[in-house]
Design a protein around this motif. Structure first.
Motif, short mmCIF file in Angstrom:
data_model
loop_
_atom_site.label_atom_id
_atom_site.label_comp_id
_atom_site.label_asym_id
_atom_site.label_seq_id
_atom_site.Cartn_x
_atom_site.Cartn_y
_atom_site.Cartn_z
N THR A 68 0.83 -1.21 0.00
CA THR A 68 0.00 0.00 0.00
C THR A 68 0.86 1.25 0.00
O THR A 68 0.60 2.21 -0.73
CB THR A 68 -0.93 0.00 1.23
N THR A 69 1.90 1.22 0.83
CA THR A 69 2.79 2.38 0.92
C THR A 69 3.50 2.62 -0.40
O THR A 69 3.65 3.76 -0.86
CB THR A 69 3.84 2.15 2.02
N SER A 70 3.93 1.51 -1.06
CA SER A 70 4.62 1.63 -2.35
C SER A 70 3.71 2.24 -3.41
O SER A 70 4.14 3.11 -4.19
CB SER A 70 5.09 0.25 -2.79
N SER A 71 2.43 1.79 -3.43
CA SER A 71 1.48 2.34 -4.40
C SER A 71 1.22 3.82 -4.15
O SER A 71 1.18 4.62 -5.09
CB SER A 71 0.16 1.56 -4.31
N SER A 72 1.08 4.20 -2.88
CA SER A 72 0.84 5.61 -2.52
C SER A 72 2.05 6.47 -2.89
O SER A 72 1.90 7.58 -3.40
CB SER A 72 0.56 5.74 -1.03
N SER A 73 3.24 5.92 -2.65
CA SER A 73 4.47 6.66 -2.97
C SER A 73 4.59 6.88 -4.47
O SER A 73 4.99 7.95 -4.92
CB SER A 73 5.69 5.89 -2.46
N SER A 74 4.22 5.84 -5.26
CA SER A 74 4.28 5.95 -6.71
C SER A 74 3.32 7.01 -7.22
O SER A 74 3.67 7.81 -8.09
CB SER A 74 3.96 4.60 -7.34
N THR A 75 2.10 7.02 -6.67
CA THR A 75 1.10 8.02 -7.07
C THR A 75 1.57 9.42 -6.70
O THR A 75 1.43 10.36 -7.48
CB THR A 75 -0.25 7.73 -6.38
N ALA A 76 2.12 9.55 -5.49
CA ALA A 76 2.61 10.85 -5.04
C ALA A 76 3.77 11.33 -5.91
O ALA A 76 3.85 12.52 -6.26
CB ALA A 76 3.06 10.76 -3.58
N ALA A 77 4.66 10.40 -6.29
CA ALA A 77 5.80 10.76 -7.14
C ALA A 77 5.32 11.24 -8.51
O ALA A 77 5.83 12.23 -9.05
CB ALA A 77 6.74 9.58 -7.29
N THR A 78 4.34 10.53 -9.09
CA THR A 78 3.80 10.91 -10.40
C THR A 78 3.14 12.28 -10.34
O THR A 78 3.33 13.12 -11.22
CB THR A 78 2.79 9.86 -10.89
N ALA A 79 2.37 12.52 -9.27
CA ALA A 79 1.71 13.82 -9.09
C ALA A 79 2.75 14.94 -8.97
O ALA A 79 2.59 16.02 -9.55
CB ALA A 79 0.81 13.79 -7.86
N PHE A 80 3.81 14.67 -8.23
CA PHE A 80 4.88 15.67 -8.06
C PHE A 80 5.57 15.97 -9.39
O PHE A 80 5.86 17.13 -9.70
CB PHE A 80 5.91 15.16 -7.05
N ILE A 81 5.80 14.92 -10.19
CA ILE A 81 6.45 15.11 -11.50
C ILE A 81 5.56 15.95 -12.42
O ILE A 81 6.05 16.84 -13.12
CB ILE A 81 6.76 13.73 -12.13
N ILE A 82 4.25 15.68 -12.42
CA ILE A 82 3.33 16.44 -13.26
C ILE A 82 3.27 17.90 -12.82
O ILE A 82 3.30 18.82 -13.65
CB ILE A 82 1.93 15.80 -13.24
N LEU A 83 3.23 18.13 -11.51
CA LEU A 83 3.23 19.51 -11.00
C LEU A 83 4.54 20.21 -11.37
O LEU A 83 4.54 21.39 -11.73
CB LEU A 83 3.04 19.51 -9.47
N SER A 84 5.65 19.48 -11.27
CA SER A 84 6.95 20.05 -11.64
C SER A 84 6.98 20.39 -13.13
O SER A 84 7.57 21.40 -13.54
CB SER A 84 8.08 19.06 -11.32
N TRP A 85 6.34 19.54 -13.93
CA TRP A 85 6.26 19.78 -15.38
C TRP A 85 5.51 21.08 -15.66
O TRP A 85 5.96 21.91 -16.46
CB TRP A 85 5.56 18.61 -16.05
N TYR A 86 4.37 21.27 -14.98
CA TYR A 86 3.60 22.51 -15.15
C TYR A 86 4.41 23.71 -14.69
O TYR A 86 4.47 24.75 -15.36
CB TYR A 86 2.28 22.44 -14.37
N PHE A 87 5.04 23.58 -13.52
CA PHE A 87 5.81 24.69 -12.96
C PHE A 87 6.94 25.10 -13.90
O PHE A 87 7.13 26.29 -14.17
CB PHE A 87 6.40 24.27 -11.60
#
Length: 350
Positions: free
Chosen positions: A35-54
């Protein structure tokens, strides 16, 4: 007899089904680590997308501020700094930090192809930065959204392989939208418009040529490795061009930094964010898909336009916004038409 009630050793007794007791064993819940691994992966993807926008919106706003508001009127030298930054950061990322697998240039022919791409890349980026001297970011993004039109045109002209009719029909709103937006743009500048069109066409041409020149498996490079080889070549091309076409640019830049030390920080930040655009493009594709990057790109144009209007307060009209909306709609329709044709290769060409 006692023997009839005593089980002999080694015999196989028959079990009475009615005497069996059903035991309900609960399912093993997923481990906390999964569960933690899945949450971390989702959080990492969200961070990458936000970084892309920024990074994508940030570099646009910084370029606009430096070239138009701040008064640093050296777009070619600014692009040279971008290429210098990309050369350093990509080398660091690939060779030392190993953020991206290293790929080498395998032949003299491949190197010549990279040089050709670097020339197109340099011209496209220079034109894009120069156009920000004359046009607001919102209109710049509206013109940039017409990239699919130029991509389809260059692909047809170079490969002589037409796309199916629905793909070309989807491009009609792209052209209609930019025509409406241009006619309604309060800060329309003819030279800036033509330079921005040249930048958009150059970006599309690079995409088509790259797909043709580096099509073999032995010559394919991921975007960061390609940038690592292209950026130094582009910097070498741009430096003499900047020194010739922007006389005294190096001395003027140093003088401005002495007068205003914060300019050094602005230039450094701008050049760093220019590299982050390329890195986050690669990471978004790696962690999601090329289609997701395309969808994000469609949304980015609208977000960048809104943010720039809020920051720079440039005037907009209702018809201008309608034209921009029609162009974005056309880009979405084009993407969907391309996807359908890819999934159904038997579609007849136009």
């Amino acid at each position: 007899m006692v023997e009839s009630y005593t089980q002999r050793r080694g015999s196989n007794p028959r079990l009475d089904p009615s005497s069996l007791i059903a035991i309900d064993i609960p399912q093993t819940p997923p481990s906390k680590s999964t569960t933690t691994s899945s949450s971390s992966s989702t959080a990492a993807t969200a961070f990458i997308i936000l970084s892309w926008y920024f990074s994508n919106i940030g570099v646009l706003l910084l370029n606009k501020y430096l070239l138009s508001i701040h008064g640093y009127r050296y777009p070619i030298f600014l692009t040279f700094l971008h290429m210098l930054s990309c050369s350093f950061y990509t080398f660091l990322s690939v060779r030392f930090l190993r953020l991206v697998p290293s790929q080498s240039v395998s032949s003299h022919s491949q190197l010549l192809k990279i040089v050709f791409l670097a020339v197109i890349f340099s011209l496209s980026v220079v034109c894009g930065n120069t156009s920000l001297r004359y046009l607001p970011v919102s209109f710049n993004q509206a013109i940039g959204a017409t990239t699919p039109f130029f991509t389809a045109a260059f692909a047809l002209a170079i490969t002589c392989r037409p796309e199916p009719t629905p793909v070309y029909l989807a491009l009609l709103p792209v052209v209609l939208g930019i025509a409406v937006a241009s006619n309604s743009e309060p800060l329309f500048h003819a030279l800036g418009f033509l330079i921005c069109l040249a930048s958009t066409a150059g970006r599309a041409l690079k995409s088509v040529v790259q797909g043709i020149l580096l099509s073999s498996e032995s010559e394919k490079l991921n975007s960061i490795n390609l940038l690592m080889y292209m950026a130094p070549i582009a910097a070498l091309i741009l430096l003499p061009v900047a020194l010739l076409s922007e006389p005294g640019v190096a001395a003027a830049t140093l003088a401005k930094i002495r007068e205003e030390p914060s300019l050094a920080l602005l230039l450094f930040g701008n050049a760093t964010v220019a590299y982050l655009v390329n890195l986050t493009n690669f990471l978004v594709t790696k962690h999601t898909s090329a289609l997701t990057l395309q969808v994000l790109g469609n949304a980015k144009a609208a977000v960048a336009a809104v943010v720039s209007v809020l920051i720079f307060r440039n005037p907009v009209t209702v018809m201008g916004m309608v034209g921009f909306g029609i162009t974005i709609l056309g880009v979405v329709l084009y993407s969907e038409a391309k996807k359908r044709c890819k999934n159904n290769p038997s579609s007849p060409p136009s």
